[in-house]
Design an enzyme around this catalytic site. Structure first.
Site, mmCIF file in Angstrom:
data_model
loop_
_atom_site.group_PDB
_atom_site.id
_atom_site.type_symbol
_atom_site.label_atom_id
_atom_site.label_comp_id
_atom_site.label_asym_id
_atom_site.label_seq_id
_atom_site.Cartn_x
_atom_site.Cartn_y
_atom_site.Cartn_z
ATOM 1 N N LEU A 113 0.848 -1.187 0.000
ATOM 2 C CA LEU A 113 0.000 0.000 0.000
ATOM 3 C C LEU A 113 0.885 1.239 0.000
ATOM 4 C CD1 LEU A 113 -2.693 -0.981 2.658
ATOM 5 C CD2 LEU A 113 -2.992 -0.845 0.197
ATOM 6 N N ASP A 114 0.456 2.250 -0.712
ATOM 7 C CA ASP A 114 1.165 3.520 -0.768
ATOM 8 C C ASP A 114 1.212 4.146 0.628
ATOM 9 O OD1 ASP A 114 0.735 6.789 -1.691
ATOM 10 O OD2 ASP A 114 2.349 5.585 -2.549
ATOM 11 N N VAL A 115 2.152 5.026 0.844
ATOM 12 C CA VAL A 115 2.316 5.660 2.159
ATOM 13 C C VAL A 115 1.040 6.380 2.573
ATOM 14 C CG1 VAL A 115 3.591 7.419 3.438
ATOM 15 C CG2 VAL A 115 4.797 5.900 1.902
ATOM 16 N N GLN A 116 0.405 7.093 1.652
ATOM 17 C CA GLN A 116 -0.791 7.860 2.000
ATOM 18 C C GLN A 116 -2.059 7.009 2.037
ATOM 19 O OE1 GLN A 116 -0.699 10.844 3.222
ATOM 20 N NE2 GLN A 116 1.515 10.829 2.939
ATOM 21 N N ALA A 117 -1.978 5.773 1.533
ATOM 22 C CA ALA A 117 -3.149 4.895 1.528
ATOM 23 C C ALA A 117 -3.331 4.245 2.887
ATOM 24 C CB ALA A 117 -2.990 3.822 0.459
#
Length: 194
Positions: free
Chosen positions: A97-101
């Site tokens: 998962l992306d950092v902001q997700a």
């Protein structure tokens, strides 16, 4: 717990990843906590060794020394000598998962890591919730990026947005059906050839 505790530590589990946290940091935190739990178990009693120690002859008044066999604990397996029993675990990650997700991150330990491939090949349904801000464009497409363009968005209506989303959803469903037909035809061709 020892190696039997490690043998019982097998399988898949889900962990919530909040926004702003890297998936790798979360995996390392889970690994650290599991290692702490494994190493906190009561160690087995130390093995006994026979040592020959010099000592006075029993029942004698003379100051004569003799060797006597004595049982002493073997310190080679003591935790303070050898260090922690477990220093690393093999933990697999089902997806990144992306950092902001934010969302559910599937982790696997031991033999459960082989199940990650099966889970990936099953093409399980995924549900996404997207949040956006209309009228602003940033250099990295994230809300914390540098603002590069700002415009009005009065022309965007709910009906137009629903229409575009329906087209996107339809193209994904069509790709899914085509992929399923292709997989079915490939399996039939493989059976016919075998």
């Amino acid at each position: 717990m020892g190696s039997s505790g490690l043998a019982r530590l097998q399988g898949l589990f889900a962990v919530y990843k909040p926004p702003g946290l890297k998936w790798l940091h979360l995996r390392e935190t889970v690994e650290l906590q599991l290692l702490k739990g494994l190493n906190a178990q009561q160690p087995p009693a130390p093995d006994q060794r026979v040592r020959f120690l010099l000592g006075p002859v029993e029942g004698s008044e003379e100051k004569k020394l003799t060797l006597r066999a004595t049982n002493v604990p073997s310190l080679t397996t003591h935790r303070l000598v050898r260090g922690p029993a477990f220093t690393n675990l093999k933990i697999g990650v089902g997806h990144r998962l992306d950092v902001q997700a934010s969302g559910v991150l599937v982790l696997a330990v031991g033999h459960g890591r082989s199940l990650l491939t099966d889970m990936y090949d099953a093409h399980l349904t995924k549900d996404y919730t997207v949040r956006g801000l209309l009228g602003k464009a940033t250099d990295n497409f994230c809300e914390d990026g540098r603002l590069i363009e700002k415009t009005t968005y009065d022309h965007v209506t709910r009906e137009r947005l629903d229409r575009i989303l329906a087209v996107i959803q339809g193209s994904h469903q069509k790709a899914l059906v085509i992929g399923a037909v292709y997989a079915r035809d490939a399996a039939a061709a493989e059976e016919a050839g075998a």
